[in-house]
Scaffold this motif. Structure first.
Motif, PDB file in Angstrom:
ATOM      1  N   SER A   1     -76.067  61.250 -62.952  1.00 10.06           N
ATOM      2  CA  SER A   1     -77.170  60.792 -62.109  1.00 10.06           C
ATOM      3  C   SER A   1     -77.473  61.734 -60.939  1.00 10.06           C
ATOM      4  N   GLY A   2     -76.764  62.860 -60.836  1.00 11.47           N
ATOM      5  CA  GLY A   2     -77.057  63.781 -59.740  1.00 11.47           C
ATOM      6  C   GLY A   2     -76.342  63.326 -58.478  1.00 11.47           C
ATOM      7  N   MET A   3     -75.162  63.861 -58.244  1.00 14.92           N
ATOM      8  CA  MET A   3     -74.327  63.365 -57.129  1.00 14.92           C
ATOM      9  C   MET A   3     -74.709  63.978 -55.797  1.00 14.92           C
ATOM     10  N   ASP A   4     -74.617  63.165 -54.765  1.00 17.09           N
ATOM     11  CA  ASP A   4     -74.812  63.680 -53.413  1.00 17.09           C
ATOM     12  C   ASP A   4     -73.465  64.231 -52.928  1.00 17.09           C
ATOM     13  N   LEU A   5     -73.394  65.561 -52.788  1.00 14.90           N
ATOM     14  CA  LEU A   5     -72.119  66.167 -52.383  1.00 14.90           C
ATOM     15  C   LEU A   5     -72.137  66.577 -50.900  1.00 14.90           C
ATOM     16  N   GLY A   6     -72.987  65.918 -50.128  1.00 19.19           N
ATOM     17  CA  GLY A   6     -73.029  66.186 -48.684  1.00 19.19           C
ATOM     18  C   GLY A   6     -74.028  67.273 -48.373  1.00 19.19           C
ATOM     19  N   ASP A   7     -73.671  68.522 -48.670  1.00 18.05           N
ATOM     20  CA  ASP A   7     -74.583  69.630 -48.348  1.00 18.05           C
ATOM     21  C   ASP A   7     -75.640  69.869 -49.428  1.00 18.05           C
ATOM     22  N   PHE A   8     -75.490  69.275 -50.588  1.00 22.24           N
ATOM     23  CA  PHE A   8     -76.523  69.371 -51.621  1.00 22.24           C
ATOM     24  C   PHE A   8     -76.351  68.245 -52.642  1.00 22.24           C
ATOM     25  N   ILE A   9     -77.439  68.018 -53.370  1.00 22.83           N
ATOM     26  CA  ILE A   9     -77.378  67.020 -54.446  1.00 22.83           C
ATOM     27  C   ILE A   9     -77.209  67.784 -55.748  1.00 22.83           C
ATOM     28  N   ALA A  10     -76.100  67.530 -56.417  1.00 21.08           N
ATOM     29  CA  ALA A  10     -75.841  68.255 -57.669  1.00 21.08           C
ATOM     30  C   ALA A  10     -76.822  67.800 -58.740  1.00 21.08           C
ATOM     31  N   LYS A  11     -77.288  68.768 -59.527  1.00 15.65           N
ATOM     32  CA  LYS A  11     -78.148  68.400 -60.659  1.00 15.65           C
ATOM     33  C   LYS A  11     -77.306  67.600 -61.640  1.00 15.65           C
ATOM     34  N   PRO A  12     -77.951  66.742 -62.432  1.00 16.54           N
ATOM     35  CA  PRO A  12     -77.179  65.938 -63.368  1.00 16.54           C
ATOM     36  C   PRO A  12     -76.279  66.801 -64.260  1.00 16.54           C
ATOM     37  N   GLY A  13     -75.045  66.341 -64.423  1.00 15.66           N
ATOM     38  CA  GLY A  13     -74.089  67.037 -65.285  1.00 15.66           C
ATOM     39  C   GLY A  13     -73.648  66.105 -66.397  1.00 15.66           C
ATOM     40  N   LYS A  14     -72.932  66.653 -67.338  1.00 17.10           N
ATOM     41  CA  LYS A  14     -72.494  65.843 -68.473  1.00 17.10           C
ATOM     42  C   LYS A  14     -70.970  65.787 -68.452  1.00 17.10           C
ATOM     43  N   LEU A  15     -70.437  64.581 -68.404  1.00 18.90           N
ATOM     44  CA  LEU A  15     -68.981  64.402 -68.458  1.00 18.90           C
ATOM     45  C   LEU A  15     -68.624  63.896 -69.844  1.00 18.90           C
ATOM     46  N   ILE A  16     -67.708  64.581 -70.497  1.00 18.46           N
ATOM     47  CA  ILE A  16     -67.282  64.184 -71.844  1.00 18.46           C
ATOM     48  C   ILE A  16     -65.786  63.889 -71.767  1.00 18.46           C
ATOM     49  N   LEU A  17     -65.425  62.675 -72.174  1.00 20.02           N
ATOM     50  CA  LEU A  17     -64.015  62.285 -72.058  1.00 20.02           C
ATOM     51  C   LEU A  17     -63.230  62.761 -73.263  1.00 20.02           C
ATOM     52  N   GLY A  18     -62.031  63.309 -73.005  1.00 20.66           N
ATOM     53  CA  GLY A  18     -61.169  63.748 -74.104  1.00 20.66           C
ATOM     54  C   GLY A  18     -59.817  63.082 -73.991  1.00 20.66           C
ATOM     55  N   GLU A  19     -58.866  63.569 -74.771  1.00 22.28           N
ATOM     56  CA  GLU A  19     -57.495  63.028 -74.761  1.00 22.28           C
ATOM     57  C   GLU A  19     -56.706  63.716 -73.654  1.00 22.28           C
ATOM     58  N   GLY A  20     -56.501  63.047 -72.536  1.00 21.73           N
ATOM     59  CA  GLY A  20     -55.730  63.646 -71.439  1.00 21.73           C
ATOM     60  C   GLY A  20     -56.455  64.770 -70.718  1.00 21.73           C
ATOM     61  N   GLU A  21     -57.714  64.927 -70.984  1.00 23.08           N
ATOM     62  CA  GLU A  21     -58.514  65.970 -70.328  1.00 23.08           C
ATOM     63  C   GLU A  21     -59.975  65.564 -70.441  1.00 23.08           C
ATOM     64  N   SER A  22     -60.830  66.221 -69.686  1.00 25.15           N
ATOM     65  CA  SER A  22     -62.255  65.958 -69.875  1.00 25.15           C
ATOM     66  C   SER A  22     -63.010  67.275 -69.835  1.00 25.15           C
ATOM     67  N   PHE A  23     -64.245  67.191 -70.244  1.00 28.15           N
ATOM     68  CA  PHE A  23     -65.102  68.375 -70.302  1.00 28.15           C
ATOM     69  C   PHE A  23     -66.336  68.087 -69.459  1.00 28.15           C
ATOM     70  N   VAL A  24     -66.766  69.104 -68.728  1.00 29.04           N
ATOM     71  CA  VAL A  24     -67.942  68.920 -67.881  1.00 29.04           C
ATOM     72  C   VAL A  24     -68.904  70.052 -68.143  1.00 29.04           C
ATOM     73  N   GLU A  25     -70.163  69.682 -68.296  1.00 30.78           N
ATOM     74  CA  GLU A  25     -71.189  70.704 -68.482  1.00 30.78           C
ATOM     75  C   GLU A  25     -72.163  70.597 -67.317  1.00 30.78           C
ATOM     76  N   ILE A  26     -72.322  71.710 -66.603  1.00 31.12           N
ATOM     77  CA  ILE A  26     -73.267  71.721 -65.476  1.00 31.12           C
ATOM     78  C   ILE A  26     -74.133  72.978 -65.559  1.00 31.12           C
ATOM     79  N   SER A  27     -75.275  72.910 -64.865  1.00 30.83           N
ATOM     80  CA  SER A  27     -76.172  74.066 -64.938  1.00 30.83           C
ATOM     81  C   SER A  27     -76.161  74.861 -63.634  1.00 30.83           C
ATOM     82  N   GLU A  28     -75.403  74.401 -62.644  1.00 26.59           N
ATOM     83  CA  GLU A  28     -75.336  75.130 -61.371  1.00 26.59           C
ATOM     84  C   GLU A  28     -73.945  75.748 -61.217  1.00 26.59           C
TER      85      GLU A  28
END
Ligand code: URA
Length: 233
Positions: free
Chosen positions: A153-180
């Motif tokens: 949903s585009g997180m507010d990280l204080g100094d900027f709003i992150a563009k929407p990213g994709k979180l993919i859940l794995g086994e004991g780890e996760s994967f994140v895809e971002i464009s910034e």
């Protein structure tokens, strides 16, 4: 574009101009199947097939290096106190004025692209770039399905709003895809949902995948196919 043969050989084969001219005069270079011994003759690497010792000389004059960045090394080109990724490369690469395409934190690992192609570097790292980056992450507590929406949903990280990213859940780890690629962006996105990143490894930039056969600190030149994938020509 036509270029002198000695310039073509020196830029693509990591030889000095003198070494390239010597290789040409000695008959080690062929153009379209015929030996050419004249260093100042002009050819176009997109139109002529040029070989050195039978090996095809690539089109692009620039150097593109894929490294599996190890932990503890800075993804910078120089630093007074700490080893940098350039220290892991041989002198003939390091002297080419390489830049890092999108930094990784000192403790992060994985795909790092280094190049002397300033325009391509700019294209891939500019805020307008659409090249997504994929990271594998381990965290102190498991990422949960409810975090997926927060990332999307585009997180507010204080100094900027992150563009929407994709979180993919794995086994004991996760994967994140971002464009910034803002400073500590992935770590900060996880902190925002109450998770602390333990390890972070970049697996992909745009269409370019980390070659998993590279051990930590190892590197290789991109293949011509990979150069095309990243938009080098
Ligand atoms: N996000 C981070 O937090 N660190 C990196 O090195 C890359 C992306």
């Amino acid at each position: 574009m036509k270029e002198r043969l000695d310039k073509i050989i020196s830029s693509r084969c990591l030889l000095t101009r003198t070494e390239a001219a010597k290789a040409i005069r000695r008959g080690r270079v062929s153009v379209d199947g015929k030996v050419c011994t004249i260093p100042d003759s002009k050819f176009d690497t997109c139109e002529n097939v040029i070989t050195l010792d039978g090996n095809k000389v690539k089109r692009s004059p620039y150097l593109y290096i894929m490294m599996n960045k190890p932990e503890g090394v800075l993804s910078a080109t120089e630093d007074k106190n700490c080893a940098t990724v350039l220290d892991l490369l041989p002198e003939e690469y390091a002297r080419r004025g390489l830049g890092v395409v999108g930094r990784l934190d000192k403790d992060a690992t994985g795909l790092l692209l280094l190049t002397d192609d300033g325009q391509l570097n700019h294209r891939l790292t500019s805020p307008k770039s659409h090249a997504t980056k994929l990271y594998r992450v381990t965290t102190d507590k498991p990422a949960l399905p409810e975090h997926i929406d927060a990332f999307a949903s585009g997180m507010d990280l204080g100094d900027f709003i992150a563009k929407p990213g994709k979180l993919i859940l794995g086994e004991g780890e996760s994967f994140v895809e971002i464009s910034e690629g803002k400073f500590h962006q992935v770590k900060r996105m996880f902190e925002k949902v109450g998770l602390h990143v333990l390890t972070l490894k970049r697996l992909r930039i745009g269409a370019l995948q980390l070659d998993e056969s590279l051990g930590a600190g190892e590197y290789r030149l991109l293949t011509e196919e990979e150069e095309k994938q990243i938009g080098a020509f």
